[in-house]
Design an enzyme around this catalytic site. Structure first.
Site, short mmCIF file in Angstrom:
data_model
loop_
_atom_site.label_atom_id
_atom_site.label_comp_id
_atom_site.label_asym_id
_atom_site.label_seq_id
_atom_site.Cartn_x
_atom_site.Cartn_y
_atom_site.Cartn_z
N ASP A 187 -1.31 -8.10 6.56
CA ASP A 187 -0.51 -8.02 5.34
C ASP A 187 0.10 -9.37 5.00
O ASP A 187 0.05 -9.83 3.86
CB ASP A 187 0.62 -6.99 5.49
CG ASP A 187 0.08 -5.57 5.41
OD1 ASP A 187 -1.15 -5.43 5.31
OD2 ASP A 187 0.89 -4.63 5.44
N THR A 239 0.82 -1.20 0.00
CA THR A 239 0.00 0.00 0.00
C THR A 239 0.85 1.25 0.00
O THR A 239 0.44 2.28 -0.50
CB THR A 239 -0.92 0.02 1.22
OG1 THR A 239 -0.13 -0.23 2.37
CG2 THR A 239 -1.98 -1.03 1.10
N THR A 240 2.03 1.17 0.60
CA THR A 240 2.92 2.33 0.60
C THR A 240 3.54 2.49 -0.78
O THR A 240 3.58 3.58 -1.34
CB THR A 240 4.04 2.16 1.63
OG1 THR A 240 3.47 1.68 2.83
CG2 THR A 240 4.74 3.46 1.89
#
Lengths: 527, 535
Positions: free
Chosen positions: B400, B102-103
């Site tokens: 995650d 996501t980053t």
């Protein structure tokens, strides 16, 4: 082109060095705040609440102090959180954990200023924490097999814990109380079974441990005040009007006489219930809910002691103590387990009348009655005793014991120092810093006692260079002393929790490089 | 604000309350949007990679969250700008679709926007840039497919999976015990996975946390935990070979939904009603007992009397169990959720080998463990940690890792991490750019530069010289024609990501590139921003 504003109006953002500084400053401020309460000569704090009445609390319990502080700094909140968790998990060391985390951050700040990347510091801290833990593990004493020795260990731990609290004047007395109470639990950590009753008046010395159970209630009027060989029914049932629970039921009548009839039926119902209860062959009835006048009268007629409105904990504890079950239906008297005790009587403590159950079947629960000059003293005494009880009950499960008085910190610091020398790379600075942070704890203890900390800690270091040294700070005489001879011990579990939580918290704060604060939620002004 | 006038010089009013709106048009609008997008990416840039930093987020209620999970940071950031919101959406959709990276996706989008800004300044039309990006992203995705490797694992050989999860976890706070967590995640996913259909239902994995203890105490429970205790303090704390009745009806007299009144006007009625009420309770408990249940789990509360009756009949019970948990229990134990007492039958009971109550710490915290269930597909990961924030962050990290493991089961192609895939793509895109005639060529080259920004950020966060490191790795890749060289973030001493065992999933990477390109295209196409002016 100006950079667009992307956050909402009141939201703020702090970045990089600023963010790190904000969190360091906040965390270190918190640790400085509680620093002076550390150790046997630590000072107390007065906390005044902002609520109505301006209630005052006097304490030196780290968790209590921090819990009452209104804090805005996010990093400070992390520290408060670890002290809370320490309180929940092991009960003691709440101040130490915050102070250690603060010292770790203080050292980290210097390293960051010397251009060492926070991640490098973190990995160094991790290695150091692991090494420190192993150092402790090597030096623990485990007296599990030897009951006699173990008991004296417990006694020492209790005295050490209490020596930093208000109870230090009578620490032997209270340590004995706490050890006795915990030994009765036989390994369970359920401190609920130990009831602490506070009654102002008398002096702290008058506090005592009662083997039985004391319920802070009055005996119903006209009922016997003393029962021998009591058979107790512990119940949770409505003894006011037993309402019909079927949904939508309601009473509709068309004349006064019918009202009287229904009332009669209701009374009859209650009478029946009471009869059923009496049929259990009991002579004491304890109910969690209210007992109204009518059933109370019936019980009095039958010569049964009825106690109303014992709170839920009280009921559970009583059930535990007397070995009865908590009943809510009364149709099968033969299968309900009744509680037993040798003697129920009304006793006086100070000016209050209490009900005392003695000679109970199961000896697990007990009551500690605290006496003291004022509410503040009693509250603080309760907190101190709670700490001691927590530590002891944890130690019963994990019987490993260490020496106290700064000894564990010195042992850890020495090992960590050695590790630093062996480690190549920038990490070794961080490891060295860790050992300095550990040394800060004995320094603070000495400072708080008004001693020459620099001199003492240097002496300690020299002492610890010898193998198998037991030296620590003897605050009473103000010199370096042998902790084993002085009988100052600490629980391994507490020390380990302090070490690991403090490292974890420091790591968490170090990892941060940005703080984003949302706009505070608008509240209706009720003033 | 530009106004149109009619032949008499009166202004046309096109937008309501036109004077009060601010309006940005053309290149101005694009630049404003790009700078907003870049601002968001800049915040996340330092969180990338194993040495990425965390952020403290303070919510409107002054609760503190500490995280380096991109999706979480953006979610809680209280963003006001429309374009910034798009970036938030971007990271969220990566989170939903893939669960990891996501980053990276936001950093990638930020870099693309930055490159676009330069091209705009050189006068290239935004649509041409968008088209160039589109072509480039196709090249990159295809290239990824080429350099991807499949790797084999099975229920017995979980090592490759564990390695991949460890890569994911190494950027989180749990990296102290990443091995443990990776193993827990992989075992959890494998026990709920349907290897035939290549599908994993993550709903069957429950992640629970409790403050206290240390991270190492985290465990995987083949069963369910419920944060409840027995309804009566004296009920047995441990039940073996439990037969569980799962009820959604309260142990209380029935409440018909139609409005009704029971009129009591005579003493007889009063008494019959009373008897009936008692019978209700007796019946309910008896029914549970008759079908052979040894544990009752109920969604609703119990009446005191019912509670005692249950206790009396030696039938342990748990009350106020949430709906989701109830469902999980039903799945795990193979039982059926029973809405009415009349419908209880022995077949509908769930089975569990062991149900026990466990208490923690010095406070009176108790939890119920339901283990050795008939259907062992539902598992629980039970996290312990020093404080609330660590646990929350651990939960996100585990999520995650679970997603990564799931993606690998769905599609077992991987690319190597540490920026190696991006560098390799960048080389491929750069090479392909020359083949395209027209202005798009510039955009494609810009795309290649943007791809470099991910490894650059990685190097930067790891305290390495970004430009130096990147160019060294790039030249190494070209020289050895080996797409597995990446940034050596952990200072291991080798650049070969195969030796370092740093993997990422192929679909995760592809999705990152596609999503980032899409959002950037969308932003580039905006040429008019109308917003109400400040009051």
């Amino acid at each position: 082109m100006a950079i667009e504003k992307i956050l909402k109006d009141d939201a703020s953002e702090e970045k990089g060095e600023m963010a790190r500084m904000a969190s360091f400053v906040g965390a270190i401020a918190i640790s400085d705040l509680v620093k002076t309460t550390l150790g046997p000569k630590g000072m107390d704090k007065i906390l005044q609440s902002t609520g109505r009445g301006r209630e005052v609390t006097v304490t030196n319990d780290g968790a209590t102090i921090l819990k009452s502080l209104p804090i805005d700094n996010p990093a400070a909140k992390v520290l408060i959180d670890i002290s809370k968790v320490q309180d929940d998990e092991v009960g003691d060391g709440t101040t130490s954990v915050v102070v250690l985390a603060g010292e770790l951050l203080r050292e980290a700040e210097k390293l960051v200023a010397a251009k060492i990347h926070p991640m490098t510091i973190i990995s160094g801290y991790r290695m150091a924490a692991e090494c420190a833990r192993n150092a402790l593990l090597q030096r623990v004493v485990d007296n599990k097999g030897n009951a006699e020795k173990f008991k004296s260990d417990l006694m020492k731990i209790a005295m050490t814990t209490l020596s930093s609290k208000i109870l230090s004047q009578d620490k032997e007395h209270f340590a004995q109380l706490a050890v006795d109470a915990v030994m009765r639990l036989k390994g369970s950590t359920n401190l609920e079974a130990i009831q602490i009753i506070k009654k102002p008046g008398g002096s702290l010395k008058d506090s005592f441990l009662d083997e039985g159970f004391i319920l802070d209630k009055k005996i119903g009027l006209g009922q016997p005040k003393r029962i021998e060989n009591a058979k107790i029914l512990v119940a949770n049932t409505a003894m006011d009007t037993d309402k019909v629970k079927i949904y939508g039921a309601r009473v509709r009548v068309d004349s006064m006489s019918k009202v009287a009839e229904i009332e009669g039926a209701e009374k009859e119902k209650m009478r029946e219930k009471v009869q059923k209860i009496i049929a259990h062959g009991i002579n004491c009835f304890v109910n969690r809910q209210l007992i109204y006048n009518f059933p109370e009268e019936l019980f009095a007629d039958a010569g049964i002691l009825a106690i109303e409105h014992a709170d839920f904990d009280g009921i559970e504890r009583l059930a535990l103590v007397t070995g009865g079950e908590i009943a809510s239906t009364f149709d099968n008297p033969e299968s309900v387990k009744l509680g037993h005790c040798k003697l129920i009587e009304e006793i006086m403590i100070g000016e209050d009348k209490l009900i005392h159950f003695s000679g109970v079947a199961m000896g697990q629960a007990c009551t500690i009655v605290l006496r003291g000059a004022s509410h503040h003293v009693l509250d603080e005494a309760e907190r101190s005793l709670h700490d001691a009880l927590c530590v002891l009950s944890q130690t019963v499960n994990d019987t490993r014991v260490l020496l106290g008085g700064g000894w564990p910190e010195m042992v850890m610091a020495k090992e960590v120092d050695e590790l630093a020398r062996k480690t190549p790379g920038k990490k070794s600075h961080a490891i060295e810093a860790f050992s300095r942070a550990l040394l800060a704890i004995p320094t603070i203890i000495a400072d708080n006692a008004g001693l020459d900390s620099a001199d003492l800690v240097a002496q300690l270091r020299a002492e610890h260079h010898k193998e198998g040294c037991n030296a620590g700070i003897d605050v009473i005489s103000g010199s370096v002393g042998n902790m084993a001879d002085l009988g100052i011990s600490e629980s391994f579990k507490v020390k380990q929790a302090v070490l690991l939580s403090a490292t974890e918290a420091a790591e968490m704060i170090l990892r941060v490089d940005e703080i984003i604060t949302c706009a505070p939620r608008k509240r209706e002004d009720r003033m | 604000m530009a106004l149109a006038f009619d032949e008499f010089g009166r202004p046309f009013i096109i937008i309501k309350e036109q004077e009060q709106k601010t309006r940005l048009r053309g290149i101005e609008a694009q630049k404003a949007n790009i700078s907003a997008g870049k601002a968001v990416a800049r915040i996340l840039r330092t969180s990338l990679g194993p040495k990425g930093m965390d952020k403290i987020l303070q919510s409107p209620d002054a609760d503190v969250t500490i995280t380096n999970d991109g999706a979480t940071i953006l979610e809680q950031m209280d963003v006001d700008n429309q374009i910034a919101k798009l970036m938030v959406e971007l990271s969220r959709s990566q989170d939903y679709e893939i669960g990891d990276g996501t980053t990276g996706v936001v950093v990638m989008a930020g870099a693309l926007l930055e490159q676009a800004e330069w091209l705009l300044e050189r006068g290239i039309h935004p649509i041409r840039i968008a088209e160039g990006y589109e072509m480039a992203s196709r090249i990159a995705v295809e290239h990824l497919e080429r350099i991807a490797r499949t790797f084999d694992f099975g229920p017995t050989n979980i090592e490759p999976l564990v390695q991949t999860c460890m890569t994911t976890l190494s950027s989180k706070i749990v990296n102290r015990c990443k091995r443990l967590f990776a193993e827990i995640s992989v075992k959890a996913v494998l026990s709920v996975a349907d290897l035939e259909r290549k599908d994993v239902n993550l709903d069957l994995i429950k992640v629970e946390g409790k403050v206290g203890g240390k991270l190492e105490d985290t465990e995987l429970i083949y069963g369910i935990t419920v944060d409840k205790d027995m309804s009566h303090p004296q009920m047995p704390k441990q039940i073996e070979d439990a037969k569980i009745a799962i009820l959604t009806c309260p142990f209380e007299p029935p409440k018909p939904k139609t409005k009704h009144k029971v009129e009591i006007d005579t003493v007889e009625k009063f008494q019959t009603l009373r008897l009936q009420e008692q019978k209700y309770f007796d019946d309910m408990v008896q029914k549970c007992k008759d079908v052979g249940a040894t544990l009752v789990i109920c969604q609703w509360g119990f009446d005191d009397e019912a509670n005692h009756l249950l206790m009396h009949h030696n039938l342990p019970a748990v009350r106020w169990v949430g709906g989701v948990e109830l469902e999980l229990i039903a799945i795990a134990t193979g039982g059926r959720i029973v809405p009415r007492f009349q419908e209880l039958t022995p077949e509908k009971l769930g089975r569990a080998g062991l149900v026990r109550e466990k208490s923690f710490g010095t406070t009176k915290d108790k939890m119920l463990y339901i283990e050795h269930c008939a259907n062992s597909r539902a598992v629980t990961i039970f996290i312990r940690g020093g404080n609330k924030m660590v646990i929350e962050e651990t939960k996100r990290s585990i999520h995650d890792a679970l997603c990564v493991a799931r993606n690998l089961i769905r599609n077992n192609s991987i690319v190597y991490g540490g920026g190696s895939a991006e560098i390799s793509c960048s080389i491929a895109v750069e090479a392909a750019a020359d083949k395209y005639p027209g202005v798009e060529q510039y955009a494609i080259r810009a795309f290649a530069d943007a791809l470099d920004s991910v490894p650059m950020a990685l190097a930067e966060n790891s305290g390495l010289q970004p430009i130096e490191t990147l160019s060294a790795v790039k030249s190494q890749q070209i020289k050895d024609n080996n797409p597995y060289f990446g940034i050596d973030c952990n200072d291991v001493g080798t650049n070969d990501m195969r030796e370092q065992n740093v993997f990422e999933t192929l679909i995760g990477k592809q999705q990152q590139i596609l999503l980032a390109t899409q959002v950037v295209k969308m932003i580039l196409k905006i040429d008019d921003v109308i917003s109400p002016s400040d009051y």
